[in-house]
Design a protein around this motif. Sequence first.
Motif, PDB file in Angstrom:
ATOM      1  N   HIS A   1      -3.645   1.767   0.442  1.00  0.00           N
ATOM      2  CA  HIS A   1      -3.247   2.578  -0.704  1.00  0.00           C
ATOM      3  C   HIS A   1      -2.059   1.885  -1.345  1.00  0.00           C
ATOM      4  N   VAL A   2      -2.133   1.633  -2.654  1.00  0.00           N
ATOM      5  CA  VAL A   2      -1.119   0.837  -3.330  1.00  0.00           C
ATOM      6  C   VAL A   2      -0.420   1.672  -4.391  1.00  0.00           C
ATOM      7  N   ASP A   3       0.882   1.596  -4.458  1.00  0.00           N
ATOM      8  CA  ASP A   3       1.620   2.100  -5.611  1.00  0.00           C
ATOM      9  C   ASP A   3       2.655   1.051  -5.979  1.00  0.00           C
ATOM     10  N   SER A   4       3.575   1.392  -6.834  1.00  0.00           N
ATOM     11  CA  SER A   4       4.460   0.379  -7.393  1.00  0.00           C
ATOM     12  C   SER A   4       5.536  -0.098  -6.433  1.00  0.00           C
ATOM     13  N   GLU A   5       5.835   0.631  -5.379  1.00  0.00           N
ATOM     14  CA  GLU A   5       6.982   0.296  -4.545  1.00  0.00           C
ATOM     15  C   GLU A   5       6.693   0.207  -3.062  1.00  0.00           C
ATOM     16  N   VAL A   6       5.639   0.812  -2.598  1.00  0.00           N
ATOM     17  CA  VAL A   6       5.341   0.813  -1.167  1.00  0.00           C
ATOM     18  C   VAL A   6       3.827   0.862  -0.997  1.00  0.00           C
ATOM     19  N   ARG A   7       3.330   0.106  -0.006  1.00  0.00           N
ATOM     20  CA  ARG A   7       1.897   0.085   0.281  1.00  0.00           C
ATOM     21  C   ARG A   7       1.640   0.656   1.672  1.00  0.00           C
ATOM     22  N   PHE A   8       0.503   1.307   1.816  1.00  0.00           N
ATOM     23  CA  PHE A   8       0.085   1.826   3.112  1.00  0.00           C
ATOM     24  C   PHE A   8      -1.280   1.231   3.435  1.00  0.00           C
ATOM     25  N   GLU A   9      -1.382   0.536   4.536  1.00  0.00           N
ATOM     26  CA  GLU A   9      -2.608  -0.151   4.919  1.00  0.00           C
ATOM     27  C   GLU A   9      -3.073   0.340   6.280  1.00  0.00           C
ATOM     28  N   VAL A  10      -4.365   0.412   6.444  1.00  0.00           N
ATOM     29  CA  VAL A  10      -4.963   0.741   7.739  1.00  0.00           C
ATOM     30  C   VAL A  10      -5.711  -0.479   8.221  1.00  0.00           C
TER      31      VAL A  10
END
Length: 371
Positions: free
Chosen positions: A5-14
Amino acid sequence: MGDAHVDSEVRFEVQGRLGVIVLDRPRVINALSHEMVNRIHAQLVAWADDDAIERVALTGAGERGLCAGGDVVVLYEDATSGDGSETASFLADEYRLDAYIARYPKPYVSLMDGIVLGGGVGLSAHAAHRLVTERSRVGMPETQIGFVTDVGGTWLLGRAPGELGVHAGLTGTLLGPGEAIALGFADVLVPSQRLPELLERLETEDVASVLGALAEAAPDAPLLDERPWIDAVYDADDIAVILERLDELDSDAARDAATALRGRSPSALAVTLRAIRIARGFERLEDALAQEYRVCRRLHAAPDFAEGVRAQVVDKDKTPRWHPATVAELDPAWLDGVFEVGDDELRFDIGPGTSGIITGEHDDGDEGARE
């Protein structure tokens, strides 16, 4: 690479059984914004309830470091043209996140590679598994901008050997990897070139087995060699006495420390010293965070915070004009007032499996999970 999941400041990856938080503001060494704090907290809560995720890792984009701290320019603008409410909200949410990380119900691994300052320490040094590399430089430099050590930094510094934590907190000394381990900010060293392998193996393997294979012996900690004079100097409860003792020593290290302290905000030094002393007596991280919330809001409203950020970050003239200008001019009554308990105290829900949201009185909970 798994789902992201990508946004402008932090990413969350599985990635397999691993959830990865990637701080993604490399141009500012991943400085924390309020939005980042809230997104990270929400994602951690979601992963805590997700049986497909067995462990979590925190890392940062770019080559310079994990995180340079909070975005102080936003707090500066709130101090100079706002009413302080945005700062209060940011600090409350940040400290709740730090407390939640410390009690996270799944193994949480922080990769403290490169620069790790201020708010970056809050996200990483309270983790169950804290890794540094040969490039790590860890510190709490808040007194340089007229502020006080926070994000649980007083808790960590208060538990460092002897008076090393007081010295590091007052001067803002950057700790190398061996010193970060020795002072209790980190646990083990993993060479930076092996971090990709570490993350890949965490997709399927438990933390203990991965660290057993990749961690190396802690490097030297030069600051430990300075402990005899540091312990003798910093056991005082008065900044003026500390400065007098430093002036009496005939060593370059002591002279450097005295010069550093005389360039810091006298108000910030006095508050930080007392905050660390008091935090030594706390039994829980949350108590230190509550105290930090109290004193940080009051220092944010005092003149030195805005002046310190102006001099160091905004105008960059490096010549702050502190008020008061000297330790001798500090008002003891003002210092006492900074620590007075008020009606706007920060409290935590710290029961097992909770999200760290403010609810009321403290309640004992489980420590962060380990594998």
